[in-house]
Design a protein around this motif. Structure first.
Motif, PDB file in Angstrom:
ATOM      1  N   TYR A  28      22.974 141.400  78.728  1.00 41.57           N
ATOM      2  CA  TYR A  28      23.482 140.752  77.525  1.00 41.57           C
ATOM      3  C   TYR A  28      23.854 141.884  76.560  1.00 41.57           C
ATOM      4  N   PRO A  29      25.050 141.847  75.983  1.00 46.23           N
ATOM      5  CA  PRO A  29      25.522 143.006  75.209  1.00 46.23           C
ATOM      6  C   PRO A  29      24.701 143.278  73.942  1.00 46.23           C
ATOM      7  N   ILE A  30      24.569 144.530  73.624  1.00 48.45           N
ATOM      8  CA  ILE A  30      23.953 144.955  72.355  1.00 48.45           C
ATOM      9  C   ILE A  30      24.345 146.406  72.121  1.00 48.45           C
ATOM     10  N   THR A  31      24.681 146.735  70.885  1.00 50.85           N
ATOM     11  CA  THR A  31      25.003 148.124  70.516  1.00 50.85           C
ATOM     12  C   THR A  31      23.700 148.925  70.510  1.00 50.85           C
ATOM     13  N   PRO A  32      23.674 150.159  70.932  1.00 53.47           N
ATOM     14  CA  PRO A  32      24.779 151.027  71.363  1.00 53.47           C
ATOM     15  C   PRO A  32      24.884 151.193  72.880  1.00 53.47           C
ATOM     16  N   GLN A  33      24.837 150.122  73.637  1.00 54.22           N
ATOM     17  CA  GLN A  33      24.947 150.273  75.093  1.00 54.22           C
ATOM     18  C   GLN A  33      25.940 149.296  75.717  1.00 54.22           C
ATOM     19  N   SER A  34      26.730 148.607  74.897  1.00 57.31           N
ATOM     20  CA  SER A  34      27.620 147.575  75.441  1.00 57.31           C
ATOM     21  C   SER A  34      28.681 148.146  76.380  1.00 57.31           C
ATOM     22  N   GLU A  35      28.952 149.457  76.286  1.00 54.84           N
ATOM     23  CA  GLU A  35      29.935 150.062  77.198  1.00 54.84           C
ATOM     24  C   GLU A  35      29.511 149.900  78.655  1.00 54.84           C
ATOM     25  N   ILE A  36      28.213 149.726  78.904  1.00 51.40           N
ATOM     26  CA  ILE A  36      27.774 149.590  80.299  1.00 51.40           C
ATOM     27  C   ILE A  36      28.381 148.332  80.909  1.00 51.40           C
ATOM     28  N   MET A  77      19.832 145.615  88.522  1.00 51.94           N
ATOM     29  CA  MET A  77      19.555 146.304  87.264  1.00 51.94           C
ATOM     30  C   MET A  77      19.887 145.430  86.060  1.00 51.94           C
ATOM     31  N   THR A  78      19.351 145.852  84.925  1.00 52.04           N
ATOM     32  CA  THR A  78      19.749 145.290  83.647  1.00 52.04           C
ATOM     33  C   THR A  78      19.775 146.436  82.652  1.00 52.04           C
ATOM     34  N   SER A  79      20.431 146.226  81.509  1.00 51.03           N
ATOM     35  CA  SER A  79      20.392 147.245  80.468  1.00 51.03           C
ATOM     36  C   SER A  79      20.398 146.548  79.122  1.00 51.03           C
ATOM     37  N   SER A  80      19.848 147.246  78.131  1.00 51.19           N
ATOM     38  CA  SER A  80      19.835 146.696  76.783  1.00 51.19           C
ATOM     39  C   SER A  80      19.485 147.823  75.819  1.00 51.19           C
ATOM     40  N   SER A  81      19.288 147.456  74.567  1.00 52.29           N
ATOM     41  CA  SER A  81      18.805 148.413  73.582  1.00 52.29           C
ATOM     42  C   SER A  81      17.584 147.784  72.913  1.00 52.29           C
ATOM     43  N   SER A  82      16.818 148.599  72.259  1.00 53.90           N
ATOM     44  CA  SER A  82      15.478 148.286  71.756  1.00 53.90           C
ATOM     45  C   SER A  82      15.112 146.805  71.508  1.00 53.90           C
ATOM     46  N   PRO A  83      15.764 146.087  70.578  1.00 58.40           N
ATOM     47  CA  PRO A  83      15.325 144.704  70.344  1.00 58.40           C
ATOM     48  C   PRO A  83      15.480 143.843  71.602  1.00 58.40           C
ATOM     49  N   GLY A  84      16.523 144.117  72.372  1.00 58.47           N
ATOM     50  CA  GLY A  84      16.760 143.389  73.620  1.00 58.47           C
ATOM     51  C   GLY A  84      15.705 143.713  74.664  1.00 58.47           C
ATOM     52  N   ARG A 109      17.730 152.369  70.026  1.00 60.41           N
ATOM     53  CA  ARG A 109      18.207 152.448  68.648  1.00 60.41           C
ATOM     54  C   ARG A 109      17.004 152.361  67.719  1.00 60.41           C
ATOM     55  N   GLY A 110      17.241 152.626  66.447  1.00 60.53           N
ATOM     56  CA  GLY A 110      16.129 152.692  65.498  1.00 60.53           C
ATOM     57  C   GLY A 110      15.481 151.336  65.257  1.00 60.53           C
ATOM     58  N   GLY A 111      14.172 151.320  65.087  1.00 56.94           N
ATOM     59  CA  GLY A 111      13.413 150.105  64.812  1.00 56.94           C
ATOM     60  C   GLY A 111      12.359 150.422  63.771  1.00 56.94           C
ATOM     61  N   PRO A 112      11.399 149.544  63.562  1.00 57.11           N
ATOM     62  CA  PRO A 112      11.140 148.287  64.278  1.00 57.11           C
ATOM     63  C   PRO A 112      12.100 147.163  63.857  1.00 57.11           C
ATOM     64  N   GLY A 113      11.916 146.038  64.533  1.00 52.27           N
ATOM     65  CA  GLY A 113      12.750 144.874  64.247  1.00 52.27           C
ATOM     66  C   GLY A 113      14.176 145.086  64.709  1.00 52.27           C
ATOM     67  N   LEU A 114      15.123 144.501  64.019  1.00 51.38           N
ATOM     68  CA  LEU A 114      16.518 144.698  64.402  1.00 51.38           C
ATOM     69  C   LEU A 114      16.956 146.117  64.131  1.00 51.38           C
ATOM     70  N   GLY A 115      16.302 146.750  63.157  1.00 48.71           N
ATOM     71  CA  GLY A 115      16.479 148.181  62.930  1.00 48.71           C
ATOM     72  C   GLY A 115      17.896 148.588  62.623  1.00 48.71           C
TER      73      GLY A 115
END
Lengths: 356, 182
Positions: A28-36, A77-84, A109-115
């Motif tokens: 499921y897309p999320i910045t900063p890894q949506s290019e995958i 595989m799957t990929s995401s960024s911190s909140p995901g 990416r920076g957190g906590p939370g949505l960060g």
């Protein structure tokens, strides 16, 4: 020599997944890894290798698709960024409990939370100490270049299947978004050499039923399962530690850093040496298993260690455990997507270790 | 050889693609290259910038504090990066919209009137290539042939018919770049 390309770290992960013979990506897309997922979609993986690409309705759905597909012995595989990745933790714990191989990519990416969407290394604890519930470990690889973003995909799948354990690539927005030259490995057919006796692909008359589960209601059985898992983790610690040492031979002061922080420290080492200060860098490539012995060894050589992270101090705890009070270990870090400059890191080394 | 460059301007000026062409071209010459963009909030409404490093040896930090060269395309970026050029380094800027000009005397400062030159061409989108031409005149670290190859690599096929226009822009940039001091 393999094909040379200029790629973003995220694109390198996607291309490497195709080449490594990955059977399916659920995400499921999320910045900063949506290019995958964008790269995989543009490549039309179903035409190129037959790889399934599915954008799930949520991160939770995606990790449970991974759970299901991994049960059949497929390379997934799957990929995401911190909140995901936080959302995926229940599934990751189940997959670790059920002893299934898979690859999870976290472009932190920076957190906590949505960060914030800026780079961070604040998910070290989550990646290496559990994240989900229960006594389990992930194999955690920390790439520091676009080249390693590609190479570690293959390595992660190999290790995941070797140990029947989920593997994580812990990267961040900096390595994910930057472009570098990358030498791509030649495509490999999916590894079918591994023991497939456990997979659930339909029971045949000549064998017992295979059961994939993380549920062990009897305490004795649960404990036994935990002990079996621990054996695996100990074997990883004995056999799978990977590090890179840069200018460590004659170093008097040592940086310990992984991923993007290690790149900054590498420059700081050069700046220090230009001033006549003998520094070196020890860069863990595996965060679990952690290079405890290698750091302990360096503690017998250098006068002090500065651990540098894009966090408020997480890996430093493991460095301190490894050093066990022998020499001074201090920490320098920035958070929230702020990135220290090499000059800033060198200044911290001078203030906290050399002069301190 | 180790050349550390910051290219900074507004989003839409072609800052990132100029960096990409440099990086591709460097790769054609077997250099180590890195291209690190600012992304996210900084990019939206502020300056867009990219750090490009071309080197004979392995590149350490892709993010830097000081640079051999600053290519500057707006006032905000000039204000921010003038002080970040290493002593003896190079600052190249387009004067369009600049009211506070660079003041340092320990660096080489050059101007390229790229916005004005682009206005004379078929499309003003050639702006960034004019700037790049100016840079390559001052620091001919990459063969012109490799720049052409870099263009081919970094532009999608549907834009390949624009390559001659881009080459024209590069050559114009080489002609019009001029020294401010020294």
């Amino acid at each position: 020599m393999g094909e040379l390309r200029l790629m973003k770290g995220n694109e390198a992960i996607a291309e490497a997944a195709i080449r490594a013979g990955c059977d399916a990506y659920f995400g499921y897309p999320i910045t900063p890894q949506s290019e995958i997922i964008e790269y995989l979609a543009a490549e039309e993986t179903h035409k190129r290798t037959g790889m399934v690409l599915l954008q799930a309705e949520s991160e939770i759905a995606a990790i449970n698709m991974v759970y299901g597909a991994a049960s059949t012995g497929k390379k997934v595989m799957t990929s995401s960024s911190s909140p995901g990745i936080s959302l995926k933790q229940e599934g990751i714990s189940y997959i670790a409990g059920a002893e299934l191989p898979c690859l999870i990519v976290n472009v932190v990416r920076g957190g906590p939370g949505l960060g914030t969407i800026q780079p961070s290394q604040a998910d070290y604890f989550q990646a290496t100490k559990g994240g989900g519930h229960g006594d389990y470990r992930l194999i955690v690889l920390a790439p520091a270049s676009v080249q390693e973003m590609s190479d570690f995909v293959k390595l992660a799948f190999d290790l995941a299947f070797k140990y029947r354990n989920p593997a994580m690539i812990l990267s961040d927005g900096m390595i994910g978004q930057m472009m570098e030259k990358v030498e791509l490995f030649d495509p490999v057919p999916r590894n079918t050499e591994f023991d497939q006796s456990w997979v659930i692909t339909g029971k045949t008359a000549d064998r017992e039923r295979n059961i994939i589960t993380s549920l062990h209601l009897e305490s004795a059985s649960m404990e036994k399962h935990n002990q079996e898992l621990q054996k695996k983790y100990i074997q990883m610690q004995e056999q799978e530690v990977r590090i890179e040492k840069i200018q460590c031979e004659d170093a008097e002061f040592l940086f310990v850093a992984y991923g993007s922080s290690a790149r900054i420290c590498q420059k700081a080492v050069d700046l220090a040496r230009a001033e006549g200060i003998k520094t070196g860098l020890l860069r863990p490539q595996t965060l679990f298993p952690f290079p405890t012995k290698e750091i302990e060894k360096m503690a017998g050589q250098v006068k002090g260690i500065l651990t540098v992270e894009l966090s408020m101090g997480q890996m430093v705890e493991d460095v301190r455990l490894a050093v066990n009070g022998k020499i001074k270990v201090e920490f320098y870090g920035r958070a929230g997507g702020m990135i220290p400059t090499p000059e800033e890191v060198l200044k911290a080394m001078k203030q906290k270790i050399i002069g301190g | 050889m180790n050349e550390e460059i910051i290219i900074a301007g507004f989003g839409g000026q072609g800052v990132l693609s100029m960096g990409k062409i440099l990086a591709y071209s460097g790769m054609m010459q077997n250099m180590e290259v890195s291209w690190m963009p600012s992304y996210g909030p900084e990019m939206r409404g502020g300056t867009a910038n990219v750090t490009v490093i071309l080197s004979d040896s392995r590149i350490s930090s892709p993010i830097l504090n000081v640079y051999d060269t600053a290519i500057i395309l707006n006032q905000q970026s000039l204000d921010k990066f003038e002080e970040k050029v290493k002593p003896g380094g190079l600052l190249l800027y387009d004067t369009n919209g600049i009211t506070r000009h660079p003041k340092r005397t320990d660096i080489k400062i050059y101007q390229v009137e790229a916005a004005a030159e682009a206005a004379k061409m078929a499309t003003t989108k050639t702006f960034n290539m004019i700037v790049l031409g100016g840079y390559l005149k001052l620091k001919p670290i990459i063969d012109f042939e490799d720049i052409k190859n870099g263009l081919k690599k970094s532009l999608p096929k549907r834009h390949h018919h624009l390559i001659p226009l881009n080459i024209d822009a590069l050559e114009r940039g080489m002609k019009i770049v001029k020294a401010l001091n020294n």
